[in-house]
Design a protein around this motif. Structure first.
Motif: not given
Length: 356
Positions: A96-101
Motif C-alpha cells: 500500500a506504499g506505507r513502509p513505516t508500517m
C-alpha cells in the motif's frame, strides 16, 4: 575498518571491525558522513534499551562500493542517502506504499559486524558510525553527486522525520497555524516544511532563547521562550485561541500535556519526541470533545524512495535549508567531543566525517 562501538557503558573507536559481504538484494556502502541523532543518545543514556555491543548511527550518506546478486539500483559508485526502513516489500503495508508500517522494518536485531570472535549488533538496520555497512538496496536512495554528502546525510533522519511529519502525517495546508516544541534538528525541519506547506503562523517553542535566530531563519514567524512565562498562554495569545497543529519534538509527560492545551478546536497534536519506556500521558478527557486529536508519527510516515529525491530537489532549488543544519563536523576520533556538544545543546546537528 574502524567504527564507534558502544559496549553498553562506553563508546570506543575500534579498528579491525569486519562487516559481512552483501547478499542477494543488498549493497555495501562506504559511509562518508553521519549525523548524531537523539535516538543514538537515548541508547547511550539508557532511555532506549538495546543489546550491546552495537555500532550506533542511523543518519548517513555515502558511496556504494559493491552490490549483491539481483541488484540493479543503486550501482557501484552511486552517491546515496540511507534510510532505516529495511522493509519486507511484500506485506499489505509495503504493497500500500506505507513502509513505516511494515512490521519487518521495526525492532529487528542483526549482527553483521565482527571484531575478532565477537559479533556486533547493527542499529536501526544501519550503523552509520562505521566506515562501511551492508544494507538492503532499497535503503540506499541515489542522489546527484553535486549534493554534499556531509549535508545529505541529515536527510536520512532529521529531514525525513521532521518534514515528513508535516507533509505526510499532519498534512499541513496553506493558511494553517503551527506550533513546534523543540527547535533542534527535528524541530527545524518541521518548521521549514510548515513554511513550504504554506502555514501562515509558525511558532517555535524552546527553553533556550539562543535558538530563536536559527528558528526564524528556517521559517518561524514567532518564538516563545518556555522559561519566560506560561508557554500555553503565549500560544493562545499569538493564535487567538490555539493552533491547528502542535508538533511535540521533545517528548515527556509535562510537555505533551502542555502541547494538548495549545490546540485550537479541531487541532491535532503530532508526537515526534521519544519519551522514556515508562512514561505515561495524562490529559483531561474533555480535551478531545472538540475534535482535537493526537497522532503518533514514525519516521515522518515517510516513503524514502519518493521523499528523499523530493527533499533533494527542494534543497537544490533553494527552498530547503540543509547546509545550515550542520553546526559542526567532527572526525571519528572526536566522537566523545560530538557527544558532549550534543548533550549540552550546542548543536542543531553534529556530523561525523569519515576519512576518504
Amino acid at each position: 575498518m574502524r567504527a564507534i562501538v558502544f559496549d553498553g557503558t562506553a563508546n570506543t573507536l575500534v579498528d579491525g571491525i569486519t562487516v559481512r559481504d552483501p547478499g542477494a538484494g543488498e549493497v555495501l556502502v562506504r559511509i562518508v558522513a553521519s549525523g548524531l541523532c537523539q535516538s543514538d543518545l537515548s541508547v547511550v543514556n539508557g532511555k532506549i534499551p538495546f543489546p550491546a555491543p552495537v555500532i550506533l548511527g542511523h543518519e548517513g550518506a555515502g558511496v556504494v562500493e559493491a552490490v549483491g546478486p539481483g541488484v540493479s539500483t543503486p550501482a557501484v559508485g552511486d552517491h546515496v542517502v540511507l534510510s532505516t526502513l529495511a522493509t519486507c516489500g511484500q506485506c499489505p503495508s509495503c504493497a500500500a506504499g506505507r513502509p513505516t508500517m511494515c512490521r519487518s522494518s521495526f525492532g529487528t536485531s542483526a549482527t553483521p559486524f565482527r571484531h575478532g570472535d565477537t559479533a556486533i549488533h547493527s542499529f536501526a538496520a544501519l550503523s552509520t558510525f562505521a566506515e562501511r555497512i551492508v544494507v538492503q538496496a532499497g535503503q540506499a536512495v541515489t542522489i546527484p553527486e553535486d549534493v554534499p554528502l556531509s549535508t545529505a546525510c541529515l536527510i536520512g533522519c532529521a529531514v525525513l522525520t521532521g518534514s515528513g511529519a508535516v507533509l505526510n502525517r499532519a498534512r499541513v495546508e496553506p493558511g494553517d497555524s503551527v506550533v513546534v516544541i523543540g527547535a533542534g534538528g527535528i524541530g527545524l525541519n518541521v518548521i521549514q516544511a510548515a513554511r513550504v506547506a504554506g502555514a501562515v503562523r509558525i511558532i517555535a517553542v524552546d527553553t533556550n532563547p539562543a535558538k530563536e535566530p536559527q528558528a526564524r531563519l528556517f521559517g518561524a514567524t514567532d518564538f516563545v521562550d518556555a522559561t519566560a512565562g506560561d508557554p500555553v498562554a503565549a500560544i493562545r495569545d499569538l493564535t487567538g485561541g490555539g493552533a491547528d497543529h502542535v508538533f511535540d519534538c521533545v517528548g515527556g509527560e509535562a510537555i505533551t500535556r502542555q502541547a494538548m492545551e495549545m490546540l485550537d478546536w479541531g487541532g491535532q497534536l503530532i508526537m515526534l519526541g521519544v519519551a522514556g519506556p515508562d512514561a505515561r500521558l495524562s490529559v483531561p478527557a474533555s480535551t478531545f470533545y472538540l475534535d482535537r486529536s493526537v497522532l503518533g508519527c514514525r519516521y515522518g510516515s515517510s516513503r524514502p524512495g519518493a521523499d528523499i529525491p523530493k527533499y533533494v530537489d527542494l534543497y537544490r532549488s533553494g527552498r530547503f535549508l540543509l547546509d545550515e543544519l550542520v553546526t559542526r563536523t567532527y572526525p571519528l576520533a572526536d566522537f566523545e567531543v560530538l557527544l558532549d556538544d550534543a548533550r549540552h545543546g550546542r548543536l542543531d546537528r553534529g556530523v561525523l566525517l569519515m576519512p576518504a
